[in-house]
Design a protein around this motif. Structure first.
Motif, short mmCIF file in Angstrom:
data_model
loop_
_atom_site.label_atom_id
_atom_site.label_comp_id
_atom_site.label_asym_id
_atom_site.label_seq_id
_atom_site.Cartn_x
_atom_site.Cartn_y
_atom_site.Cartn_z
N GLY A 425 1.12 -1.51 0.05
CA GLY A 425 0.07 0.16 0.05
C GLY A 425 1.20 0.68 0.26
O GLY A 425 0.61 2.37 -0.59
N VAL A 426 1.47 1.21 0.59
CA VAL A 426 2.77 2.38 0.28
C VAL A 426 3.18 2.69 -0.87
O VAL A 426 3.50 4.02 -1.01
N GLY A 427 3.38 1.66 -1.35
CA GLY A 427 3.95 2.14 -2.48
C GLY A 427 3.53 2.90 -3.57
O GLY A 427 3.95 3.17 -4.63
N ILE A 428 2.56 1.98 -3.84
CA ILE A 428 1.34 2.29 -4.18
C ILE A 428 0.56 4.22 -4.39
O ILE A 428 0.95 4.65 -4.89
N VAL A 429 0.65 3.96 -3.32
CA VAL A 429 -0.22 5.29 -3.46
C VAL A 429 0.81 6.46 -3.37
O VAL A 429 0.16 6.96 -3.68
N LEU A 430 2.51 6.33 -3.36
CA LEU A 430 3.09 7.14 -4.19
C LEU A 430 3.08 7.35 -5.51
O LEU A 430 2.86 8.76 -5.30
N VAL A 431 3.02 6.60 -6.06
CA VAL A 431 2.94 6.64 -7.22
C VAL A 431 1.09 6.74 -7.90
O VAL A 431 2.14 7.87 -8.65
N VAL A 432 0.89 6.45 -7.09
CA VAL A 432 -0.46 6.64 -7.46
C VAL A 432 -1.00 7.79 -7.67
O VAL A 432 -1.33 9.01 -8.18
N VAL A 433 -0.58 9.13 -6.33
CA VAL A 433 -0.55 10.64 -5.96
C VAL A 433 -0.14 11.49 -7.11
O VAL A 433 -0.42 12.14 -7.57
N SER A 434 1.85 10.82 -7.15
CA SER A 434 2.13 11.06 -8.57
C SER A 434 1.45 11.78 -9.83
O SER A 434 1.44 12.82 -10.54
N GLN A 435 0.75 10.33 -10.52
CA GLN A 435 -0.15 10.17 -11.13
C GLN A 435 -1.38 11.07 -11.31
O GLN A 435 -1.34 11.68 -12.15
N VAL A 436 -1.86 11.16 -10.52
CA VAL A 436 -3.14 11.90 -10.62
C VAL A 436 -2.99 13.68 -10.63
O VAL A 436 -3.44 14.06 -10.93
N GLN A 437 -1.56 14.35 -9.68
CA GLN A 437 -0.65 14.99 -9.89
C GLN A 437 -0.38 15.16 -10.92
O GLN A 437 -1.10 17.07 -11.79
N LEU A 438 0.01 15.05 -11.68
CA LEU A 438 0.91 15.35 -12.83
C LEU A 438 -0.50 15.42 -14.12
O LEU A 438 -0.84 15.92 -14.82
N LYS A 439 -1.53 14.23 -13.92
CA LYS A 439 -2.81 13.72 -15.30
C LYS A 439 -3.51 15.33 -14.82
O LYS A 439 -3.99 15.51 -15.63
N ASN A 440 -3.66 15.70 -13.56
CA ASN A 440 -4.20 17.40 -13.55
C ASN A 440 -3.74 19.07 -13.96
O ASN A 440 -4.53 19.46 -13.76
N SER A 441 -2.69 18.36 -13.98
CA SER A 441 -1.93 20.14 -14.39
C SER A 441 -1.73 19.89 -15.36
O SER A 441 -0.81 21.32 -16.15
N GLN A 442 -2.57 19.15 -16.56
CA GLN A 442 -2.70 19.87 -17.60
C GLN A 442 -2.77 21.04 -18.00
O GLN A 442 -3.93 21.52 -18.58
N PHE A 443 -2.26 22.55 -17.51
CA PHE A 443 -2.74 23.54 -17.65
C PHE A 443 -1.82 24.55 -18.19
O PHE A 443 -0.21 25.23 -17.48
N GLY A 444 -1.63 24.49 -19.40
CA GLY A 444 -0.05 25.23 -20.21
C GLY A 444 -0.11 26.40 -19.97
O GLY A 444 -0.93 26.99 -18.65
N GLU A 445 1.18 26.93 -20.67
CA GLU A 445 2.27 28.33 -20.13
C GLU A 445 1.18 29.14 -20.49
O GLU A 445 1.30 29.77 -19.84
#
Length: 741
Positions: A425-445
């Motif tokens: 669980g600890v290993g998965i949660v860090l990767v999932v959180v990073s993926q969610v943050q990256l996919k939500n940051s599609q706000f172009g320059e």
């Protein structure tokens, strides 16, 4: 009296043992939740497919069929597909003027409105009503029914334009509505494709799979002994399966029913509004696939039962000459550990070798598949590393005399699967959180810059874009004279060639030029762009970004000939306050041909596109947040089960050592150190997996602050796990009595 069959007895024995085994209650709850979440994820996939199918069907039935595609059919209307935006989101408006009384009507419409009237979707009526502008497009005479909308909450409208709005030369001839060669409008233009949504569901399905594996192996020590006993008594694979099914069937079946209920309730209750997303799911779409929802529950239940039967050891006898307990080889865990670095490297390097213009969907699917594989193998890599270090720790503890390190080291070396479940669980949660943050940051320059410009100047300056080819001066000039009081106009002429150092020409009345702190003279006055008023600087930045000089002169905004008229006019408030943008747009919409003149804030088109990306990113959070919560639940349940098992394992040490601090040292090496090592490893893996998505030019960057905060929270959880495990072991030691161990 007939005796019950052996199969039935084995099922009853398994059912009776589910609450008597170590951690039975915890495992039953975990199996129930794992099945429910898996069923919910599968029904979500069905709902996504059903929703897109419904959108496709309804959008096709209302598609505009143009004369060019059907030259043999007579035109029945003149029309134009237009767009508008509200609250930062764009939507479609269809302006149609019937040419015949028997014009075919699109779905969801009973009669066509008269000139100056409109039929709008309920979602658009509600949005307009909140702003007090229900008659924004004309007199509202009705609403469009659901069968004429892509989705129940879609913002969409049909308008019969007035004579002033209708430009017959620019309008297109329409012969009807329908799928064949029709132009789709509305939501299909603004939503992501189905494949991306289905791929995003891995944020739920993968954590559900992790929870299922963890739940299946909870309290596995007792069940492995039982399996070995059944094998020693002559039981075969079928007998072991019956025992496992009897033990697990009840919570799994209850979980399958609970996971299927939300979809069935939406079908029965009607359209559902998703919170925060503000999207309406059509119950009609789900009803077409009603049969698939119970099937999804059955698939989830069967998958969990197969997992329960597959993940237990068979109890086969091993030939050995030693009286020592032999550690389980754990070949699956070791092979998965070897695959982990290869999977990470392939995920980072492989998709990048494909041309993004030609294989964008394939790149995304390969990347997401690689992330899933990395998450599945990461806990195994940590477990095998812990097993290797455990052997060395046990050897070194003989010299140091640390009993806790000796016990924990030998335990880690002998049971890598237990460590993998603990840290999964600890290993998965860090990767999932990073993926969610990256996919939500599609706000172009560019969108960020546009938002910054809006924040700096607000609506005190607007850009008016003029279609000089479709307008005559006598049409435009009277309308411009009716602009709200305090609105100043300055013509903006970009340089003929976009080159660094080019000069932008500005022309307007002295009153307008002085309102933005520019000199007034009949002869051009040249100055640096940065020395002008902030509103002028922003206007030039978004229309002529390569220009650094401006030439200002007094003159008329509109020349005598529209052929030399400016395509962009700067509207600025004389007092520096906000302009009534909605009032200006309404005036231009009512008095001029459709889309001949548009008004927007600086970078407005960038903001609209960025808002669509933000809306798509919300779906990622909508799917990802439950995934993170599921992983957190898996961590809690895994740790709770580990506490129970660990406490019973080390309880007899109180008799051998006579001291209690051994529990803290043993728990530190068995619980705390593997969890902390997993946090560090997962941060590194999450950073590597983020590389293909990071794009500074598009504003997509991994948030180190968020990653650090998540790692810190998990480190605190690891410390609590260590403390709780130590305390539980102490409590168990006070209750322990020798029973033939």
């Amino acid at each position: 009296m007939r005796q019950p069959s052996l199969s039935w007895q084995l099922l009853r024995m398994g059912w009776a043992s589910q609450l008597r085994a170590g951690g039975g209650h915890v495992r039953a709850v975990a199996l129930l939740l794992a099945t429910a979440v898996l069923a919910l994820g599968l029904t979500s996939m069905i709902a996504v497919h059903a929703t897109y199918e419904g959108i496709e069907l309804r959008s096709a039935s209302r598609a505009l069929q143009f004369k060019d595609a059907f030259p043999d059919r007579p035109p029945v209307a003149l029309g134009k597909n237009d767009f508008d935006e509200m609250q930062g989101r764009q939507f479609s408006l269809i302006y149609l003027r019937p040419l015949t009384k028997n014009m075919p009507l699109p779905p969801g419409v009973d009669r066509w409105p008269a000139p100056g009237e409109a039929l709008l979707s309920p979602g658009l009526v509600q949005a307009l009503g909140s702003g007090g502008a229900v008659d924004r497009y004309g007199k509202l005479v009705g609403t469009i029914r659901d069968e004429g909308l892509a989705s129940p909450g879609e913002r969409y409208g049909y308008v019969n334009p007035t004579d002033q709005q209708l430009d017959r030369k620019a309008a297109l001839s329409i012969v009807g509505f329908g799928e064949e060669k029709g132009m789709k409008t509305g939501d299909p233009l603004f939503i992501s494709d189905e494949g991306k949504f289905l791929t995003a569901l891995y944020l739920i399905l993968l954590p559900a799979g992790a929870l299922a594996v963890i739940a299946t192996r909870m309290g596995s020590t007792g069940r492995d002994k039982r399996t070995a006993l059944v094998s020693a008594l002559g039981g075969g694979r079928r007998h072991r399966v019956l025992l496992n099914v009897g033990e697990s069937a009840t919570p799994i079946l209850i979980g399958a029913v609970l996971g299927t209920l939300p979809g069935l309730c939406v079908m029965a209750a009607g359209n559902l509004r998703l919170p925060w997303i503000n999207y309406f799911v059509s119950s009609v779409d789900l009803q077409r696939w009603w049969w698939a929802f119970p099937m999804a529950g059955c698939v989830a239940a069967v998958a969990l039962l197969l997992l329960v039967c597959a993940l237990h050891r068979t109890g086969r006898r091993r030939r050995t000459r030693s009286t020592r307990l032999a550690a389980h080889k754990g070949q699956i865990v070791r092979w998965a550990a070897l695959a982990c670095p290869l999977v990470v490297i392939a995920t980072v390097w492989g998709p990048a070798q494909l041309d993004p213009a030609q294989y964008s969907d394939l790149r995304m699917k390969l990347y997401n598949g690689g992330v899933v594989a990395a998450l599945a193998t990461l806990p195994c890599a940590v477990a095998v590393g812990a097993a290797a270090l455990g052997t060395r720790l046990a050897h070194s503890s003989r010299r140091t005399g640390s009993a806790g390190a000796l016990i924990a080291g030998r335990h880690s070396a002998a049971h890598p699967g237990v460590v993998a479940r603990l840290v999964a669980g600890v290993g998965i949660v860090l990767v999932v959180v990073s993926q969610v943050q990256l996919k939500n940051s599609q706000f172009g320059e560019s969108a960020r810059a546009a938002q910054a410009a809006v924040n700096r100047v607000g609506s005190s300056m607007l850009l008016m874009h003029v279609d000089t080819q479709s307008l005559a001066r006598q049409q435009l000039n009277p309308v411009l004279q009716r602009l709200p009081q305090g609105t100043e106009m300055i013509a903006l002429y970009p340089p003929a060639e976009s080159a660094s150092g080019a000069t932008v020409r500005l022309q307007g009345s002295c009153q307008a030029l002085r309102a933005v702190k520019l000199s007034c003279s009949r002869e051009p006055i040249t100055a640096a762009v940065n020395s002008a008023d902030l509103r002028i600087t922003e206007a030039i930045r978004w229309t002529s970004p390569d220009s650094d000089r401006l030439a200002v002169r007094q003159g008329a905004v509109l020349p005598a000939s529209m052929g030399s008229a400016p395509r962009t006019v700067v509207l600025a408030s004389s007092d520096g306050k906000k302009l009534p943008e909605a009032q200006i747009n309404q005036l231009l919409r009512d008095a001029l041909p459709l889309a001949a003149v548009t008004v927007e804030s600086p970078g407005g088109s960038w903001l609209v596109g960025a808002n669509n990306s933000v809306a798509h990113g919300r779906w990622v959070i909508f799917f990802g947040l439950p995934g993170v919560l599921i992983v957190a639940l898996a961590i809690v349940l895994a740790n709770l089960a580990e506490f129970l098992r660990f406490s019973r394992m080390v309880a007899p040490l109180s008799v051998l050592t006579g001291e209690r601090k051994i529990y803290y040292s043993t728990a530190m090496w068995a619980l705390l150190v593997p969890l902390l090592a997993t946090i560090v490893t997962s941060v590194i893996v999450a950073s590597w997996l983020a590389v293909p998505q990071v794009s500074a030019a598009n504003g997509v960057e991994l948030s180190n602050g968020m990653l650090t905060a998540t790692a810190g929270a998990l480190a605190v959880l690891a410390v609590l796990t260590w403390w709780w495990g130590s305390r539980a072991a102490q409590h168990q030691s006070s209750l322990w009595r020798p029973l033939g161990e």
